[in-house]
Scaffold this motif. Sequence first.
Motif, PDB file in Angstrom:
ATOM      1  N   HIS A  25      52.826 -30.165 -17.381  1.00  0.00           N
ATOM      2  CA  HIS A  25      53.204 -29.458 -16.375  1.00  0.00           C
ATOM      3  C   HIS A  25      54.727 -29.857 -16.006  1.00  0.00           C
ATOM      4  N   LEU A  26      55.312 -30.952 -16.382  1.00  0.00           N
ATOM      5  CA  LEU A  26      56.675 -31.328 -16.106  1.00  0.00           C
ATOM      6  C   LEU A  26      57.506 -30.294 -16.716  1.00  0.00           C
ATOM      7  N   LEU A  27      57.219 -30.328 -18.013  1.00  0.00           N
ATOM      8  CA  LEU A  27      57.992 -29.313 -18.982  1.00  0.00           C
ATOM      9  C   LEU A  27      58.006 -27.958 -18.424  1.00  0.00           C
ATOM     10  N   GLU A  28      57.017 -27.372 -18.066  1.00  0.00           N
ATOM     11  CA  GLU A  28      56.728 -26.186 -17.555  1.00  0.00           C
ATOM     12  C   GLU A  28      57.205 -25.768 -16.282  1.00  0.00           C
ATOM     13  N   LEU A  29      57.559 -26.822 -15.548  1.00  0.00           N
ATOM     14  CA  LEU A  29      58.149 -26.446 -14.341  1.00  0.00           C
ATOM     15  C   LEU A  29      59.318 -25.726 -13.951  1.00  0.00           C
ATOM     16  N   PRO A  30      60.384 -25.888 -14.664  1.00  0.00           N
ATOM     17  CA  PRO A  30      61.805 -24.959 -14.440  1.00  0.00           C
ATOM     18  C   PRO A  30      61.452 -23.490 -14.601  1.00  0.00           C
ATOM     19  N   GLN A  31      60.572 -23.140 -15.529  1.00  0.00           N
ATOM     20  CA  GLN A  31      60.078 -21.839 -16.080  1.00  0.00           C
ATOM     21  C   GLN A  31      59.383 -21.416 -14.949  1.00  0.00           C
ATOM     22  N   ARG A  32      57.961 -22.033 -14.660  1.00  0.00           N
ATOM     23  CA  ARG A  32      57.186 -21.632 -13.762  1.00  0.00           C
ATOM     24  C   ARG A  32      57.604 -21.506 -12.263  1.00  0.00           C
ATOM     25  N   PHE A  35      58.669 -17.672 -11.865  1.00  0.00           N
ATOM     26  CA  PHE A  35      57.641 -16.832 -11.809  1.00  0.00           C
ATOM     27  C   PHE A  35      57.666 -16.064 -10.435  1.00  0.00           C
ATOM     28  N   ASP A  36      57.383 -14.662 -10.526  1.00  0.00           N
ATOM     29  CA  ASP A  36      56.997 -14.037  -9.182  1.00  0.00           C
ATOM     30  C   ASP A  36      55.933 -14.544  -8.714  1.00  0.00           C
ATOM     31  N   GLN A  37      55.272 -13.963  -7.711  1.00  0.00           N
ATOM     32  CA  GLN A  37      53.884 -14.395  -7.060  1.00  0.00           C
ATOM     33  C   GLN A  37      52.994 -13.919  -8.017  1.00  0.00           C
ATOM     34  N   GLN A  38      53.073 -12.702  -8.245  1.00  0.00           N
ATOM     35  CA  GLN A  38      51.895 -12.125  -9.168  1.00  0.00           C
ATOM     36  C   GLN A  38      51.733 -12.648 -10.534  1.00  0.00           C
ATOM     37  N   LEU A  39      52.526 -13.069 -11.193  1.00  0.00           N
ATOM     38  CA  LEU A  39      52.498 -13.893 -12.453  1.00  0.00           C
ATOM     39  C   LEU A  39      52.142 -15.126 -12.025  1.00  0.00           C
ATOM     40  N   TRP A  40      52.640 -15.836 -11.315  1.00  0.00           N
ATOM     41  CA  TRP A  40      52.149 -17.303 -11.126  1.00  0.00           C
ATOM     42  C   TRP A  40      50.664 -17.428 -10.755  1.00  0.00           C
ATOM     43  N   ILE A  41      50.255 -16.581  -9.769  1.00  0.00           N
ATOM     44  CA  ILE A  41      48.961 -16.384  -9.322  1.00  0.00           C
ATOM     45  C   ILE A  41      48.183 -16.184 -10.356  1.00  0.00           C
ATOM     46  N   SER A 120      50.392 -15.471   2.844  1.00  0.00           N
ATOM     47  CA  SER A 120      51.770 -15.134   2.733  1.00  0.00           C
ATOM     48  C   SER A 120      52.574 -16.693   2.529  1.00  0.00           C
ATOM     49  N   THR A 121      52.154 -17.546   2.636  1.00  0.00           N
ATOM     50  CA  THR A 121      52.725 -18.895   2.543  1.00  0.00           C
ATOM     51  C   THR A 121      52.075 -19.428   1.087  1.00  0.00           C
ATOM     52  N   TRP A 122      52.073 -18.571   0.360  1.00  0.00           N
ATOM     53  CA  TRP A 122      51.431 -18.924  -1.241  1.00  0.00           C
ATOM     54  C   TRP A 122      52.630 -19.896  -1.671  1.00  0.00           C
ATOM     55  N   ILE A 123      53.822 -19.839  -1.577  1.00  0.00           N
ATOM     56  CA  ILE A 123      54.787 -20.389  -2.176  1.00  0.00           C
ATOM     57  C   ILE A 123      54.884 -21.868  -1.811  1.00  0.00           C
ATOM     58  N   GLN A 124      54.383 -22.108  -0.758  1.00  0.00           N
ATOM     59  CA  GLN A 124      54.252 -23.594  -0.120  1.00  0.00           C
ATOM     60  C   GLN A 124      53.297 -24.329  -0.910  1.00  0.00           C
ATOM     61  N   TYR A 125      52.066 -23.693  -1.230  1.00  0.00           N
ATOM     62  CA  TYR A 125      51.062 -24.265  -2.078  1.00  0.00           C
ATOM     63  C   TYR A 125      51.695 -24.524  -3.592  1.00  0.00           C
ATOM     64  N   ARG A 126      52.170 -23.501  -3.972  1.00  0.00           N
ATOM     65  CA  ARG A 126      52.872 -23.292  -5.398  1.00  0.00           C
ATOM     66  C   ARG A 126      53.841 -24.701  -5.452  1.00  0.00           C
ATOM     67  N   ASP A 127      54.683 -24.830  -4.723  1.00  0.00           N
ATOM     68  CA  ASP A 127      55.583 -25.921  -4.514  1.00  0.00           C
ATOM     69  C   ASP A 127      54.901 -27.176  -4.666  1.00  0.00           C
ATOM     70  N   GLN A 128      53.956 -27.294  -3.515  1.00  0.00           N
ATOM     71  CA  GLN A 128      53.293 -28.711  -3.636  1.00  0.00           C
ATOM     72  C   GLN A 128      52.712 -28.891  -4.909  1.00  0.00           C
ATOM     73  N   TRP A 129      51.876 -27.993  -5.465  1.00  0.00           N
ATOM     74  CA  TRP A 129      51.232 -28.246  -6.732  1.00  0.00           C
ATOM     75  C   TRP A 129      52.218 -28.541  -7.604  1.00  0.00           C
ATOM     76  N   TYR A 131      55.349 -29.604  -7.661  1.00  0.00           N
ATOM     77  CA  TYR A 131      56.227 -30.960  -7.516  1.00  0.00           C
ATOM     78  C   TYR A 131      55.152 -31.949  -7.619  1.00  0.00           C
ATOM     79  N   ALA A 132      54.100 -31.937  -6.986  1.00  0.00           N
ATOM     80  CA  ALA A 132      53.191 -32.918  -7.237  1.00  0.00           C
ATOM     81  C   ALA A 132      52.690 -33.317  -8.424  1.00  0.00           C
ATOM     82  N   HIS A 133      52.553 -32.340  -9.341  1.00  0.00           N
ATOM     83  CA  HIS A 133      52.336 -32.643 -10.851  1.00  0.00           C
ATOM     84  C   HIS A 133      53.611 -33.274 -11.495  1.00  0.00           C
ATOM     85  N   ALA A 134      54.631 -33.015 -11.144  1.00  0.00           N
ATOM     86  CA  ALA A 134      55.983 -33.343 -11.603  1.00  0.00           C
ATOM     87  C   ALA A 134      55.783 -34.972 -11.328  1.00  0.00           C
TER      88      ALA A 134
END
Length: 161
Positions: A25-32, A35-41, A120-129, A131-134
């Motif tokens: 998770h930590l190593l993938e963080l910068p690239q992930r 990702f746009d919404q469609q790819l990340w989800i 619409s707030t998907w990005i907040q979920y992504r960020d928590q997920w 950064y918490a993994h990091a």
Amino acid sequence: MRFIQVWRFITLMLAAFSLSLSMTHLLELPQRMQFDQQLWIRVTVIENIYRLFGTVGAFLEIAAILTASILVFLVRKHGSTFYWTLGGAMLLAIAFVSWMIFIAPINAEFAKWLTTPIPSTWIQYRDQWEYAHAANALLKIIGLSFLVISILVEIPKKRAV
């Protein structure tokens, strides 16, 4: 090989295996994070590329905490080794608790996204997920380091001839 040496080896290996999943998770963080919404989800939620992390990873993480906790008991009379081991075990446990507090609820939310619209707030979920993994990986890095140091402080220094 003495029992305590075998137990230390098992503990270190389980902690390292648990850390290896977090390092992913930590190593993938910068690239992930690019990702746009469609790819990340799609990758994270729909394809669920981390499916085995929840089963294999959970086993490794709990086993590492249990073996480290038993190791704390086994080295309780070993001076500074005890404190390094205790610190390592505590950090592994804190990493697990942080996973339960910050990541597990997001995973449960993601499961809902398979049958409901993406908020619409998907990005907040992504960020928590993400950064918490990091943060989880960093806790495990320090925890494993403490366990390794606990062994190194016990190695006798060679005497000058």
